[in-house]
Design a protein around this motif. Sequence first.
Motif: not given
Length: 287
Positions: A91-119
């Motif tokens: 499960i991965q949560v990033s701060r979102g998608t935004a024009k590259r700038d070190h400081a936080f973007p103003n209104a980018a929703p977080a990106n949530l991705v999940m993958t499943v692998r047999r183990f």
Amino acid sequence: MPQLAYVNGRILPLSAASLHIEDRGTQFGDAVYEVCAVMNGRILDWQPHVVRLRRNLAELGISLGIADGPLGLQARRLIAANGHSECIIYIQVSRGTAKRDHAFPNAAPANLVMTVRRFDFAQRLRQLNSGVGVITRPDNRWGRVDIKTTGLLANVLAKQAAREAGAFEAWMVDGDTVREGSSTNAWIITNGRIITHPTGPHILPGIARDSLIRLALGAQMVVEERPFTLAEALAADEAFLTSTTAPILPIVTIDGARVGSGKPGPVTARLAELTWNEVARQTGWRG
Ligand code: PDD
């Protein structure tokens, strides 16, 4: 059946799953993650994983627009859709998608991705008999490794060094102090005392670590959460590691030198019994 992934509310084939190239996880490692074990189709220790995820998100000021209940439902939905009863979910949560700038973007929703692998968790039961080797590397990570971020380059390089040395893991050593492995927590046993580095900024507070402490204390065993040196580890009776993907594994060599008898020891064996009984209690999985 194609492998399926979850991306911001949608389940789709892994091959078609993607994030924008300006995802901040990719550009800055500005993302946190969890890895959970699934056995018998059930997620082990789900609640502690969610608590840790929330803590990490709060530490970094990332707001995830999905509550714990729906997050758990989506995770279970993805596991069921993939159809593996023994697997890991990432499960991965990033701060979102935004024009590259070190400081936080103003209104980018977080990106949530999940993958499943047999183990194959059964291999971890087999490895209890042989144990594994570790090498040591200087701990050159940043100062807040308690936050489970995707910025794992130092861990990646350490694990690769272990792989090339024919070892299972690389212990990250800071001066004389053993902190933890590149993706596992580190433990030694001396005179029956079970010793592991205390939580704080220098280690990841592992869910398996926490669970093992609880189980050991419940069995009236002695646990010491304190830093230990590499020399202490080399002189210890036993050593082992813990993580989601290796709930407990005996360590039989450190940099090629034998630990204790050079074979998995009795205290680790007892802890392994407690650990796998707990897995069975939670998930019904018995190998
Ligand atoms: N790694 N220490 C580090 C640096 C880790 O990355 C991990 C987990 C652990 C053990 O934590 P837990 O018991 O919660 O799995 C300790 C995961 C499995 C990974 O990155 O794949």
